[in-house]
Design a protein around this motif. Structure first.
Motif, PDB file in Angstrom:
ATOM      1  N   LEU A  62      16.884   9.632  -4.926  1.00 45.37           N
ATOM      2  CA  LEU A  62      17.657   8.474  -5.174  1.00 45.37           C
ATOM      3  C   LEU A  62      17.059   7.354  -6.008  1.00 45.37           C
ATOM      4  CD1 LEU A  62      20.136   7.036  -3.967  1.00 45.37           C
ATOM      5  CD2 LEU A  62      18.953   6.100  -2.172  1.00 45.37           C
ATOM      6  N   LEU A  63      15.605   7.138  -5.805  1.00 46.74           N
ATOM      7  CA  LEU A  63      15.176   5.992  -6.699  1.00 46.74           C
ATOM      8  C   LEU A  63      15.204   6.500  -8.327  1.00 46.74           C
ATOM      9  CD1 LEU A  63      13.503   3.267  -7.119  1.00 46.74           C
ATOM     10  CD2 LEU A  63      11.584   4.743  -6.741  1.00 46.74           C
ATOM     11  N   ARG A  92      17.710   5.648 -13.299  1.00 45.89           N
ATOM     12  CA  ARG A  92      18.353   6.148 -14.665  1.00 45.89           C
ATOM     13  C   ARG A  92      19.801   5.114 -14.771  1.00 45.89           C
ATOM     14  NH1 ARG A  92      16.784  10.886 -16.518  1.00 45.89           N
ATOM     15  NH2 ARG A  92      15.229  12.219 -15.478  1.00 45.89           N
ATOM     16  N   GLN A  93      20.319   4.700 -13.682  1.00 46.35           N
ATOM     17  CA  GLN A  93      21.469   3.875 -13.875  1.00 46.35           C
ATOM     18  C   GLN A  93      20.864   2.553 -14.584  1.00 46.35           C
ATOM     19  OE1 GLN A  93      23.347   2.894 -10.295  1.00 46.35           O
ATOM     20  NE2 GLN A  93      25.298   2.481 -11.459  1.00 46.35           N
ATOM     21  N   ALA A 127       0.789  -1.131  -0.153  1.00 48.12           N
ATOM     22  CA  ALA A 127       0.112  -0.139   0.189  1.00 48.12           C
ATOM     23  C   ALA A 127       0.776   1.258   0.020  1.00 48.12           C
ATOM     24  CB  ALA A 127      -0.914  -0.140   1.167  1.00 48.12           C
ATOM     25  N   ASP A 128       2.234   1.090   0.424  1.00 51.94           N
ATOM     26  CA  ASP A 128       2.992   2.370   0.808  1.00 51.94           C
ATOM     27  C   ASP A 128       4.387   2.079  -0.083  1.00 51.94           C
ATOM     28  OD1 ASP A 128       4.194   4.823   1.982  1.00 51.94           O
ATOM     29  OD2 ASP A 128       5.532   3.256   2.695  1.00 51.94           O
ATOM     30  N   GLY A 129       4.664   3.004  -0.872  1.00 55.80           N
ATOM     31  CA  GLY A 129       5.865   2.798  -1.715  1.00 55.80           C
ATOM     32  C   GLY A 129       6.364   4.053  -2.670  1.00 55.80           C
ATOM     33  N   MET A 130       7.289   3.729  -3.569  1.00 56.04           N
ATOM     34  CA  MET A 130       7.729   4.402  -4.555  1.00 56.04           C
ATOM     35  C   MET A 130       7.934   3.671  -5.908  1.00 56.04           C
ATOM     36  SD  MET A 130      10.834   6.815  -2.640  1.00 56.04           S
ATOM     37  CE  MET A 130      11.728   5.085  -2.430  1.00 56.04           C
ATOM     38  N   VAL A 131       7.498   4.346  -7.030  1.00 55.82           N
ATOM     39  CA  VAL A 131       7.584   3.614  -8.206  1.00 55.82           C
ATOM     40  C   VAL A 131       8.278   4.372  -9.177  1.00 55.82           C
ATOM     41  CG1 VAL A 131       5.488   4.390  -8.947  1.00 55.82           C
ATOM     42  CG2 VAL A 131       6.522   2.314  -9.983  1.00 55.82           C
ATOM     43  N   ALA A 132       9.273   3.988  -9.917  1.00 59.90           N
ATOM     44  CA  ALA A 132       9.720   4.653 -10.998  1.00 59.90           C
ATOM     45  C   ALA A 132       9.727   3.839 -12.455  1.00 59.90           C
ATOM     46  CB  ALA A 132      11.461   4.633 -10.828  1.00 59.90           C
TER      47      ALA A 132
END
Length: 244
Positions: free
Chosen positions: A112-113, A118-119, A77-82
């Protein structure tokens, strides 16, 4: 696993998408698992990238609804996405979630993500370039020893094979040399396309389930073919000729 360590998350996933198919690699406590991902999960997100942007990192709650709903069903439910736009119908999703230290992802975490994404994108692009170069080299190697019209070995490779067999111990060796009758007449009366079809038909007779894997079939001239048969004596060769 590095994504989990960097962000202190219990869940991390990479979703690779090409065309209509998607594959997810999930990093959890039991290791890496590979599984299918919902079709279109990544493309919809990638399509929403701002013009000129190849990588964007946002909070999971701000992602398109299908992405939020999918990971909610996964218990994230909680997080980051790229999302990494790849062009030509390709895209990649990096997801980290369920952090142990905080439910609020700071701007620094998103940066940072995005840097990690990108890397990763640069690595993927290099990998694709290497794969493409390998395919091109393999194709050129194939073309250098095969006849373009029939797919059989060509004269240059036939001569190499004869040189190799000269010093071998694979005797007896039988050689069948044959040509296609009246090819010039076919070309003159019906055109070269008809002649090419006749050549391919002859090649199919010689190349399709007629010989063993260790036998060598080549087109060495316009209407000329050669078959090299290691370990075949004159009597066996006669029966093969009858079969052809």
């Amino acid at each position: 696993s590095h994504l989990r360590e960097v962000f202190g998350s219990s869940f991390a996933e990479i979703v690779f998408s090409r065309g209509v198919g998607s594959t997810a690699m999930t990093m959890g406590d039991i290791g890496v698992q590979r599984r299918p991902a919902p079709p279109g999960l990544v493309q919809e997100f990638a399509a929403a990238l701002p013009d000129g942007e190849a990588v964007v990192a946002i909070a999971l709650s701000d992602a398109p609804d299908p992405v939020v709903e999918h990971y909610a069903e996964e218990g994230v439910a909680d997080g980051m996405v790229a999302v990494l736009g790849g062009g030509a119908g390709t895209a990649t999703l990096l997801v980290v979630g369920e952090r142990s230290d905080s439910l609020d992802h700071e701007v620094e975490d998103l940066r940072l993500l995005e840097a990690v994404a990108r890397q990763a994108r640069a690595s993927f692009e290099r990998g694709r370039l290497v794969d493409r170069l390998r395919r091109e080299i393999s194709q050129k190697e194939y073309q250098s020893v095969h006849d373009a019209l029939t797919g059989l070995y060509n004269r240059a490779y036939f001569e190499e094979e004869m040189e190799r067999l000269t010093g071998s111990r694979m005797y007896p060796i039988s050689i069948i040399a044959c040509d296609l009758d009246k090819l010039k007449l076919i070309n003159d009366r019906e055109g070269h396309d008809a002649g090419d079809r006749a050549i391919r038909a002859a090649a199919n007779v010689l190349g399709k389930n007629t010989f063993r894997k260790e036998d060598f079939v080549a087109r060495i001239g316009g209407d000329e073919f050669v078959v090299i048969l290691p370990g075949v004596d004159l009597d066996q060769n006669s029966s093969i000729l009858e079969r052809i």
